[in-house]
Design an enzyme around this catalytic site. Sequence first.
Site, PDB file in Angstrom:
ATOM      1  N   THR A   8      85.686 -62.520  99.342  1.00 25.77           N
ATOM      2  CA  THR A   8      85.454 -61.727 100.892  1.00 25.77           C
ATOM      3  C   THR A   8      85.365 -60.653 101.066  1.00 25.77           C
ATOM      4  O   THR A   8      84.740 -59.763 101.014  1.00 25.77           O
ATOM      5  CB  THR A   8      85.989 -62.524 101.674  1.00 25.77           C
ATOM      6  OG1 THR A   8      84.674 -63.945 101.690  1.00 25.77           O
ATOM      7  CG2 THR A   8      85.271 -62.325 103.244  1.00 25.77           C
ATOM      8  N   GLN A  53      81.152 -67.139  91.310  1.00 28.08           N
ATOM      9  CA  GLN A  53      80.863 -68.637  90.618  1.00 28.08           C
ATOM     10  C   GLN A  53      80.575 -67.937  89.452  1.00 28.08           C
ATOM     11  O   GLN A  53      80.821 -69.251  88.940  1.00 28.08           O
ATOM     12  CB  GLN A  53      79.880 -69.200  91.841  1.00 28.08           C
ATOM     13  CG  GLN A  53      79.875 -69.275  93.158  1.00 28.08           C
ATOM     14  CD  GLN A  53      80.706 -70.663  93.196  1.00 28.08           C
ATOM     15  OE1 GLN A  53      81.066 -71.229  92.589  1.00 28.08           O
ATOM     16  NE2 GLN A  53      81.392 -69.996  94.491  1.00 28.08           N
ATOM     17  N   THR A  74      99.667 -53.155  99.993  1.00 34.85           N
ATOM     18  CA  THR A  74     101.346 -53.328  98.821  1.00 34.85           C
ATOM     19  C   THR A  74     100.123 -54.455  97.712  1.00 34.85           C
ATOM     20  O   THR A  74     100.182 -55.475  98.800  1.00 34.85           O
ATOM     21  CB  THR A  74     102.256 -53.434  99.525  1.00 34.85           C
ATOM     22  OG1 THR A  74     103.358 -52.724 100.102  1.00 34.85           O
ATOM     23  CG2 THR A  74     103.188 -54.254  98.492  1.00 34.85           C
ATOM     24  N   CYS A 110      75.908 -82.039 109.070  1.00 36.87           N
ATOM     25  CA  CYS A 110      77.198 -82.029 110.242  1.00 36.87           C
ATOM     26  C   CYS A 110      78.367 -81.971 109.415  1.00 36.87           C
ATOM     27  O   CYS A 110      79.233 -82.153 109.911  1.00 36.87           O
ATOM     28  CB  CYS A 110      76.651 -83.517 109.998  1.00 36.87           C
ATOM     29  SG  CYS A 110      75.768 -84.261 111.251  1.00 36.87           S
TER      30      CYS A 110
END
Lengths: 136, 405
Positions: B75, B182, B243, B329
Site C-alpha cells: 500500500t 500478488q 528507520t 456482506c
Amino acid sequence: MSYSEKVINHYTNPQNVGTLDAKSKSVGTGLVGAPECGDVMRLQIEVDEKTGTIVDAKFKTFGCGSAIASSSLATEWLKGKTIDDACAIDNMEIVEELKLPPVKIHCSVLAEDAIKQAVADYRKKNNLPEMPSVPM
Amino acid sequence: MLKLPIYLDNNATTAMDKRVLDHMLPYFTEHFGNAASRNHSFGWVAEVAVEKGREQVASLIGADNKEIIFTSGATEGDNLALKGVYEMYKSKGNHIITCVIEHKAVLDACRHLEKLGAEVTYLPVQNDGLVDLKQLEVAIKPETILIAIMYANNEIGVIQPIRAIADLAKKHNILFFSDATQAVGKIPVDVINDGIDIMAFSSHKIYGPQGVGALYVRRKNPRVKVTAQIDGGGHERGMRSGTLNVAGIVGFGKACALRQEEMEEDNKRIVKLRDHLESQLLKIEESYLNGNKVHRLPHVSNISFKYVEGEGLLMGFNKNIALSSGSACTSASLEPSYVLKALGLGDDLAHSSLRFGLSRTTTREEIDYTIEQITKTVEKLRMMSPLWEMYKDGVDLSTIEWNHH
C-alpha cells in the site's frame, strides 16, 4: 464478524424452510429484497379463515446467515398469531432476539417487510380491508 | 491427518515460513541496531543485514540492489509510486492511465491525485479481466506520464499482458508502474524482461513477515525518480525516510531467497491442487469460474455459485475453512466486489463468489475436505433459496420486479 449463538443455531437448523401453495386462498406470500442486493426473502403464511390465526408459516431466503436466521425466527413467531398481531412484529424485536450487529439490521427490516407483505397478500386475496402503512 | 481450520485465504496474507522466522529472531534482541548508525558495530551489523536483504529482494525480481526502496508494504509502495511520480513529473504532464480492477491502494491514490489536478483514465477490463491493449493505446495522450497496471489481480488472479503494456509505454515514452503484490514470488517476475519501471510488492504475501515491502525504482533506461512522500532522515536514497525495519527486511530477504529457490517446484504441486479443486467445484450445477482461465496465477481460483449468497455460504464452513467472498456482506460496504462487477458479472453472481488462495503448504486432504464442505453447503443453501426454486421452476428472474432496499 462473529455471529451470535442464536444466529448460528437458526442457520444450522433453520425452522420452517419450504413452500406453501401460493395460489391457495388461505396462503399469503411476501417476497422482498433483490438478488443484486444480496438478499431475497420469501415468507408465506397459511391462515385459518374463521379465526384469522396463522396456522403455518414457511420461508426461503437467499442471503447471509443473519437474513436466514431472521426469516427462520419470523416463521417461528408467526405460527399461532393472528394476522393483526403478526403485523405488529417490529424489526427491532428480531434484532434484540438474534443480537444482530448494526450492519445486519437490514436483515430484520427485510423480515418485517416480508411479514407485512404476506399478510397484505392474504388480505387482498380474501377481500379484507388493507391495513394502513403496509409497505408494498 | 487433516488439521482444522484450513487456511485458503493466501491472497490476503500467508503464514510466515519457519525458516524466515529463524533468520529474523536475532535481529530483535541481539542485533537490534539502527541501520543508519554509522559510528558503532550495532549499526554496522544492522546495515550489513539490510544490504543482504536488499540483495535477496533485488535478485528475485532481476533488479540491481540500488533499485530497491524498502517500504512498510505494498500500500505504501503504491502510494509512493503514484504520488511520487506525479509530483516529480507533473511539469511534463498530468495524465495517468490505470484500470478499474486495480487494488484500492492504487485507485484511491489516483483519486487523491485527481484532487491535486491530475487527470486519470480508468480503463475498463474485458469479461475475462484482461486489459484491452488497443483501448490502452487509444487512451495515451501527450500529457500521459504514467501507466499503472497491476501484474496480477488479487481477487481473480488474472495476469495482465505486462510485456505488451511495457512496450506501449516505452513507445510513447511513458513510465510504467505495476503493483505486483500478488505476482512476485508466485510466478517469475523480472523487471528487465518485463520492462517495468516502478514496481510495488510486499513480504507477507510470500511467507515473509507483515509490515515490510519494497518499491523497485529503475535506475537506468530510463533513470526514474519519485518524490518522497515521507520526509525525514533521507533514508533509502532520499525516497523513503524512516528507520529501517531491520528484522522485517532480513525476513523479507530470506522469504525472497526461498521463493527464488522453491517457487518452481512449489507451483507444480499447487497448480495440480488448484485445478483439482476447481474441476470438482465446477461440477456443481450453475457454478462459474471468474476471470481468464489461462493467464492466471497458479494458486488462485474465483468461483461463483449462482443462487447462493457468498457470506451465507461461508458461514456453512468458516469455522473450519478460511476463505474470502466477493459478497458485500463480508465487508462494511453494501456493494459487492467491484472487480467482479468490472468483469460484467451481474450483482447476483458477484454476491455468490468465493475466492480460493492456495499456498505452498496446502495439502490434498485439505482440498478434498474443502470440496466436500462447499458442495454440501451449496446444496443445503439452494434448498433454502427462493431464487433456486424459481430457477428450477423455469422462472426468468429478470422478469420479476424486485423491491430494492
